[in-house]
Design a protein around this motif. Structure first.
Motif, PDB file in Angstrom:
ATOM      1  N   ASN A   5      67.681 102.817  89.472  1.00  0.00           N
ATOM      2  CA  ASN A   5      67.232 101.571  89.908  1.00  0.00           C
ATOM      3  C   ASN A   5      68.141 100.734  90.498  1.00  0.00           C
ATOM      4  N   TYR A   6      68.040 100.585  91.870  1.00  0.00           N
ATOM      5  CA  TYR A   6      69.170  99.822  92.457  1.00  0.00           C
ATOM      6  C   TYR A   6      68.591  98.192  92.721  1.00  0.00           C
ATOM      7  N   PHE A   7      67.475  97.982  92.168  1.00  0.00           N
ATOM      8  CA  PHE A   7      66.964  96.670  92.160  1.00  0.00           C
ATOM      9  C   PHE A   7      66.958  95.725  91.247  1.00  0.00           C
ATOM     10  N   HIS A   8      67.521  96.483  90.104  1.00  0.00           N
ATOM     11  CA  HIS A   8      67.542  95.409  88.914  1.00  0.00           C
ATOM     12  C   HIS A   8      68.566  94.446  89.125  1.00  0.00           C
ATOM     13  N   THR A  33      61.945 102.019  93.306  1.00  0.00           N
ATOM     14  CA  THR A  33      62.590 102.935  93.071  1.00  0.00           C
ATOM     15  C   THR A  33      62.056 104.479  93.270  1.00  0.00           C
ATOM     16  N   ASN A  34      60.703 104.461  92.810  1.00  0.00           N
ATOM     17  CA  ASN A  34      60.097 105.822  93.142  1.00  0.00           C
ATOM     18  C   ASN A  34      59.936 106.210  94.470  1.00  0.00           C
ATOM     19  N   LEU A  35      59.711 105.078  95.131  1.00  0.00           N
ATOM     20  CA  LEU A  35      59.260 105.307  96.673  1.00  0.00           C
ATOM     21  C   LEU A  35      60.892 105.542  97.288  1.00  0.00           C
ATOM     22  N   LYS A  36      61.990 105.652  96.679  1.00  0.00           N
ATOM     23  CA  LYS A  36      63.382 105.937  97.134  1.00  0.00           C
ATOM     24  C   LYS A  36      63.583 104.918  98.125  1.00  0.00           C
ATOM     25  N   LYS A  37      63.231 103.835  97.874  1.00  0.00           N
ATOM     26  CA  LYS A  37      63.909 102.727  98.896  1.00  0.00           C
ATOM     27  C   LYS A  37      65.176 102.056  98.536  1.00  0.00           C
ATOM     28  N   LYS A  38      66.099 101.436  99.424  1.00  0.00           N
ATOM     29  CA  LYS A  38      67.143 100.886  99.124  1.00  0.00           C
ATOM     30  C   LYS A  38      67.060  99.303  99.223  1.00  0.00           C
ATOM     31  N   PRO A  39      67.554  98.519  98.292  1.00  0.00           N
ATOM     32  CA  PRO A  39      67.300  97.126  98.540  1.00  0.00           C
ATOM     33  C   PRO A  39      67.518  96.500  99.773  1.00  0.00           C
ATOM     34  N   TYR A  40      68.466  96.916 100.686  1.00  0.00           N
ATOM     35  CA  TYR A  40      68.554  96.451 102.027  1.00  0.00           C
ATOM     36  C   TYR A  40      67.221  96.604 103.111  1.00  0.00           C
ATOM     37  N   GLU A  41      66.428  97.667 102.636  1.00  0.00           N
ATOM     38  CA  GLU A  41      65.185  97.899 103.227  1.00  0.00           C
ATOM     39  C   GLU A  41      64.071  97.062 102.909  1.00  0.00           C
ATOM     40  N   VAL A  42      63.961  96.297 102.009  1.00  0.00           N
ATOM     41  CA  VAL A  42      63.059  95.529 101.407  1.00  0.00           C
ATOM     42  C   VAL A  42      63.243  94.009 101.434  1.00  0.00           C
TER      43      VAL A  42
END
Lengths: 284, 375
Positions: A5-8, A33-42
């Protein structure tokens, strides 16, 4: 295997212990996280309110703007850079009250963003006034005789306007909410996920117990593509409250009309002197 | 060539790299919105007609925060609705250009006539305190170059920039020899990829007050744009030291902003006794007045203001001190620019020449007013 989880965000949150916002935040983190996104893409966009603090409590890009104005700002950011995944998280007062007009027109535009409304049926940040979704009869300091204004039904409004994805969840059901957010994000166009959320400090009517006794998950026999059934389902409120995908539909998104998928984002485009010269020459 | 003010502002904005425009139609600003919309597809611009001016302003701020040059067009009533959004631009340091084309008010006023009644409004619009630019071009030619500057300066200083025009400016066509799109270059002030220092701080406290400007996700960074009192990394703070430093950082931008174009322009006899002052669209009528009075061997000159804010204090004092008779000519009742000039320069001015019936000035009108006062 659990994914990383990169978002926590591990810092403090200015939310009450037990607030439904914590559960919604976990669901958002899990879905990304399940959608395999990275923080910089969101990009997380919000207005003002307890719910609207969420962009500060997640590792991602953020825009924390004005009360009621999250949707226009999210629209502008998505148009400027359509490579960004844009989520809006704000409360019922913010989205349905102050920003009600933008809610209507964001659905009409069908811009590809996912709106998660933390719907606690109360104003939490300002300490307990009625919100547009407060039930009839709720007594507050500003509604001393009880709410007598008909509650706003966001799901019915969204269905009427042919929103492409209309769902309801309950903040305590984190796994279920996670799945709905994922599906909302995956659906091209404007997705609404209205998440019922107890306010443990100021809403003493719609408590965890109150919601838990009433919500039930829609099963496979329910067809969210049927608009008139969706309309009926969205009016169910009281002893039983359905959660799940209430309505699904498909149409062109805003960007389908103005940007070709391979086009560079607006932020990467340049103006040309030749082009400007051609405009000047038109005036001779 | 034949060009009106709306076309001049529009082409200037396009030359200045506008990528996103949002507006709610309102006379007399609509001509700019429709012109740019008509060219949008060809120039890779997105134009959106918003549900109201609040949405228009916040859409442009979302686009601006994400790194696209954005502008809104409106008139007084719509500008009033943008008030909170402009304050957000100030707080969150988001570049935005606001083209406000004035018409007489209050409220609906004269929808299709001209006025200069919104000066006090744009000087003060938006709660709280933050720096801003205000330009009031006098002619279509000046409007073209000013609009390119406006797009550049909004990004350079991350502040709201107002182009304050009016119905007389946007709807008047004039003939020009040419416009030179190379004279004012469209220049990017965003951090170049590769030069981006990590960790990136969106509100880094710098000497100039201007923080490096990146776009979301650039070189895999994240950052938050925020409306509260915030730390250098954009997070909410209640700290008094953070609040002081943030306000001081924002206002340090004024040092740079004061040096930007354009100073007041002087025209006429070098040591003239009577100096007429124009700002914005009164330029033409005042210039004609001066030419006519010079022919009659009168001792007259004019000073024209395009840049209104930050107010060019020193330049004004240099041009106007120890003049016998200074008369501001403007399209409003309260002599708003006259008051501003006196406040900023402490120079005494004479009775202003005012018109507030929705009609533009002409030389004859001004000369009559000046004569009456001499009696």
């Amino acid at each position: 295997m659990t994914k990383e989880n990169y978002f926590h965000y591990s810092g403090e949150r200015a939310w009450c212990p037990g607030c439904g916002d914590h559960g919604i935040l976990s669901s958002v983190e899990n879905a990304l996280t399940n959608l395999k996104k990275k923080p910089y893409e969101v990009l997380m966009v919000s207005g003002i309110g307890q719910a609207a603090k969420l962009p500060h409590y997640i590792k991602a890009n953020g825009f924390d703007g004005l009360h009621g104005r999250a949707l226009p700002a999210a629209f502008g950011a998505k148009v400027a850079n359509h490579k960004l995944m844009v989520l809006v998280t704000s409360g019922d007062g913010d989205i349905y009250g102050e920003g009600g007009n933008h809610f209507i027109h964001a659905i009409r535009r069908n811009i590809d963003i996912t709106l998660i409304v933390h719907n606690n049926q109360i104003y939490g940040l300002t300490k307990g006034q009625a919100s547009p979704t407060s039930d009839l009869g709720m007594v507050t300091k500003t509604q001393p005789d009880g709410v007598f204004t008909i509650p706003f039904n966001p799901l019915q409004m969204a269905i009427t306007l042919d929103a492409v994805f209309v769902a309801r969840s309950f903040s305590k059901e984190i796994a279920f909410t996670t799945k709905l957010i994922e599906e909302g994000i995956r659906t091209p166009g404007f997705s609404l996920i209205d998440v019922l959320q107890p306010c443990v400090s100021f809403n003493h009517v719609n408590t965890y117990k109150w919601y838990s006794e009433r919500v039930y998950q829609l099963d496979n026999s329910y067809d969210p593509a049927d608009k008139s059934k969706a309309y009926q389902k969205s009016s169910e409120w009281g002893d039983k409250i359905p959660i799940g995908v209430i309505y699904k539909n498909s149409r062109k998104t805003y960007l389908d009309n103005v940007v070709k998928p391979k086009d560079p984002p607006l932020i990467k485009r340049m103006s040309s002197i030749k082009g400007v010269e051609s405009l000047i020459n038109e005036l001779y | 060539m034949l060009i009106n003010g709306a076309e001049a502002i529009s082409i200037g904005m396009i030359a200045g790299g506008i990528r996103f425009i949002s507006a709610y139609p309102m006379s007399p600003s609509t001509g700019i919105f429709t012109y740019i919309t008509g060219k949008a597809r060809k120039f890779g611009i997105v134009s959106e007609q918003a549900e109201d001016e609040i949405a228009a302003c916040n859409m442009a701020l979302g686009a601006g925060a994400a790194g696209a040059r954005a502008a809104v067009t409106t008139s007084g009533g719509g500008l009033s609705l943008m008030c909170e959004g402009i304050s957000l631009a100030g707080a969150a340091e988001i570049p935005i250009v606001i083209a406000n084309m004035q018409r007489p008010g209050p409220a609906t006023g004269f929808p299709t006539r001209t006025a200069q009644e919104d000066l006090d409004l744009v000087l003060n619009i938006g709660h709280g305190e933050f720096p801003r630019f205000i330009f009031a071009p006098g002619t279509a030619e000046e409007a073209f170059y000013t609009s390119i500057h406006a797009m550049n300066l909004a990004e350079k200083y991350q502040v709201p920039v107002f182009i304050l025009g009016d119905q007389h400016l946007v709807d008047s066509s004039i003939t020009l020899d040419k416009l030179n799109p190379n004279k004012v270059k469209c220049k990017s002030y965003m951090v170049k990829s590769g030069n981006l220092k990590k960790p990136y701080l969106r509100y880094k406290n710098t000497k100039s007050g201007v923080s490096p400007l990146a776009y979301y996700g650039q070189d895999k960074i994240t950052f938050i744009v925020d409306s509260h009192v915030h730390t250098e990394d954009g997070h909410i703070s209640e700290d008094s030291d953070v609040a002081n430093k943030l306000a001081e950082k924002r206002f340090r931008k004024l040092d740079g902003m004061k040096k930007e174009l354009y100073g007041p322009q002087y025209y006429g006899l070098q040591n003239a006794e009577t100096v007429l002052v124009s700002w914005g669209s009164t330029y033409g009528a005042v210039r004609e007045t001066i030419d006519s009075l010079l022919e009659k061997k009168k001792s007259v000159a004019m000073v024209h203001y395009n840049k209104i804010w930050p107010f060019p204090v020193e330049e004004s004092i240099k041009l106007l001190k120890s003049r016998k008779d200074i008369r501001v000519v403007e399209n409003n009742y309260q002599a708003q620019f006259n008051r501003l000039l006196r406040r900023e320069t402490k120079i005494d001015t004479g009775e202003p020449v005012l018109r507030y019936d929705g009609r533009p000035f002409d030389a004859q009108f001004i000369i009559e007013k000046l004569k009456k006062r001499q009696k």
